[in-house]
Design a protein around this motif. Structure first.
Motif: not given
Length: 572
Positions: A140-168
């Motif tokens: 359960s603890e690992r699930w919470q950690d991985i879920r938090a990390i994946m949520a942070l990664g998704m936020i980073i993914f959206v931000i980076v995708a937007f930056l890539i879209y604008w940069g391209v």
């Protein structure tokens, strides 16, 4: 699919794969961590229980039993273990982990992280224990950690995708300008150019593109100009392939070969050329370069066209002959003009010869009249005077007859003298052109006292060729006759000037009057033999004839005769 969309999908997939890879690594590490922790916990728990029971047997004594039961329960709760203690009589204690979890992980996650660890079984004295892994708390603890990390990664993914879209989009924006310019070129809009870009590579592409556009626009303009010249050219222009067949022809070629319904695809060597046909076939088959090869083309109606053929071979970069450009110029009218000009020249030579013969005959006739008839009239008049003098007192009838003969002889002599003057003015041979013109104008003044005649001469007029003298005299006589007969003028001015300036030696005759004038017509359509005669006399000597007149404005006649080659030498 556009380049921008492809680039964005590529980078999005790359980020997604990175996130999935990171998740896989996290879950793999989590599984290993859980498995290692469960194993070590099981070993530690077994060791604690073994040490605790060392030196004593496992009994159902209340105090001991309660102490052991509390120990097993504490170890189970802390380490998420399922502990079973057995004595000889069976199950003695059972330690269960807490079932309440802060976050319940999904079943697939539990299956993925649940360690593959076999139960731990140990015997001691009269009893034994079995420890089962129960790592739900850790999972359960690992699930919470991985879920938090994946949520942070998704936020980073959206931000980076937007930056890539604008940069391209920012990076390929110059490419869009380039695509727009290329599309303009495709539509024929060759004046489109690219601006300067901040990116060095794109700026180099932009400048290269602009240079190509300038060259292409210039080349296209020249090609259009050449195509227009080819289409509008009066010469027939044909393009032949390497086998000698026509692949292109302009409108002049179609008119020239009007008998051929479809000129494209025909062999030029098969056309009905008449003169030098074998030479033309050899030139076309051998792809030779020739200029102004004269030939004739026979049409179906029997008409022969005179042509000038010029050919130029077309070669590729490797030197191979790819075809030929052939130019055909219709010179039929030129040939006809040359023939007409030659006939006109021959006619003028004949007219000049006839004038010379006529003048020679007139001169001979004038001499005959002067020498023969003049002498006879002089003799008759002399005898008549002698008879008149001798019969003045003796016979009145003879006297009157002799006087009548004298009067008749004088009249005939005057008539003959006028005829001689008209045939050949004697001052022309004796006194020269100037004196002859002065005498002629003076006689016109005597005959026409109501008209004022004025003769102006400049330059040396004596010593000219006889043909020049007679031409000037006849032209002046004809012009004065026409003016007196038709113009009803008050003043007639005759100007004869010899111009000898800047290596020019010519005679300029101008006769103008202030009469009623005339409408100048084409001499051929409205024949005036006097004017035609004057013009032919001037042109037979290489001169020019110009007539200017309007109704009510008189007539201005100018004749120019070159004197080079027409100077008379006294020794001849």
């Amino acid at each position: 699919m556009s380049l921008k969309l492809r680039a964005n999908i590529f980078f999005a997939l790359l980020l997604l794969l990175s996130m999935l890879g990171s998740a896989a690594i996290l879950m793999t590490n989590a599984k290993r961590s859980v498995e290692a922790e469960v194993t070590s916990t099981m070993d530690a728990t077994a060791h604690i229980i073994t040490v605790t029971l060392a030196g004593g047997a496992l009994t159902r004594n209340t105090s001991v039993s309660d102490h052991m039961h509390e120990l097993v329960r504490a170890l189970s709760e802390i380490r998420s273990l399922h502990i079973l203690l057995f004595d000889r009589q069976g199950l003695l204690f059972e330690g269960m982990p807490e079932k309440e979890l802060a976050v319940q992980p999904p079943e697939w996650f539990v299956k993925l992280l649940f360690p593959d660890v076999p139960p731990l079984s140990k015997r001691f004295g009269s009893g034994h224990m079995v420890i089962y892994p129960a790592p739900m708390q850790e999972i359960s603890e690992r699930w919470q950690d991985i879920r938090a990390i994946m949520a942070l990664g998704m936020i980073i993914f959206v931000i980076v995708a937007f930056l890539i879209y604008w940069g391209v989009g920012w990076v390929i924006r110059p490419l869009q300008r380039l695509l727009d310019a290329l599309a303009g070129f495709e539509r024929g809009d060759l004046h489109m150019r690219l601006p300067r870009f901040s990116l060095k590579e794109m700026d180099q592409i932009s400048q290269s593109f602009n240079r190509v556009g300038d060259a292409l626009e210039q080349s296209t303009t020249e090609n259009r100009r050449l195509a227009m010249l080819v289409r509008q050219s009066g010469d027939a222009i044909l393009s032949l392939d390497h086998t000698g067949y026509i692949t292109f022809c302009n409108a002049a070629a179609e008119r020239l070969f009007a008998d051929v319904p479809n000129l494209l695809g025909e062999s030029l060597a098969s056309m009905p050329f008449q003169e030098d046909r074998n030479s033309i076939i050899a030139v076309l088959n051998g792809f030779q370069s020739v200029e102004n090869l004269e030939t004739t083309l026979k049409r179906k109606d029997g008409e022969l066209l005179a042509l000038l053929m010029s050919t130029v071979p077309l070669t590729e970069n490797d030197g191979c002959v790819a075809g030929m450009i052939c130019t055909l110029r219709d010179i039929t009218e030129h040939k006809q003009v040359e023939m007409a000009r030659a006939q006109l020249y021959e006619t003028r030579l004949l007219a000049k010869h006839m004038d010379q013969v006529q003048e020679a005959e007139r001169r001979h006739l004038a001499r005959e009249l002067h020498d023969e008839l003049g002498q006879c009239l002089t003799a008759i008049k002399t005898d008549a005077v002698l008879i008149r003098n001798r019969s003045e007192e003796s016979d009145r009838k003879i006297f009157q007859s002799a006087q009548a003969i004298i009067d008749t002889a004088s009249h005939i002599y005057d008539v003959v003298h006028n005829m001689i003057t008209r045939l050949r003015p004697s001052p022309l041979d004796d006194l020269g052109l100037k004196a002859t013109l002065e005498e002629s104008v003076s006689k016109w003044q005597q005959r026409q006292p109501e008209i004022h005649f004025n003769l102006i001469t400049e330059g040396e007029l004596n010593g000219l060729d006889e043909s020049i003298n007679m031409t000037v005299f006849r032209v002046v006589q004809e012009a004065l006759t026409n003016a007196v007969r038709h113009a009803e003028p008050e003043n007639i001015i005759v100007t004869v000037v010899r111009e000898t300036e800047a290596a020019i030696d010519q005679l300029k005759i101008n006769i103008r009057d202030d009469g009623k004038g005339m409408v100048v017509h084409d001499f051929h359509s409205d024949v005036d033999f006097g004017l035609l005669g004057m013009r032919e006399r001037a042109q037979s000597l290489g001169g020019s004839f110009e007539l200017q007149s309007q109704l009510g404005s008189g007539v201005n006649l100018t004749i120019t005769i070159p004197l080079e080659g027409y100077i008379h030498h006294e020794s001849e």
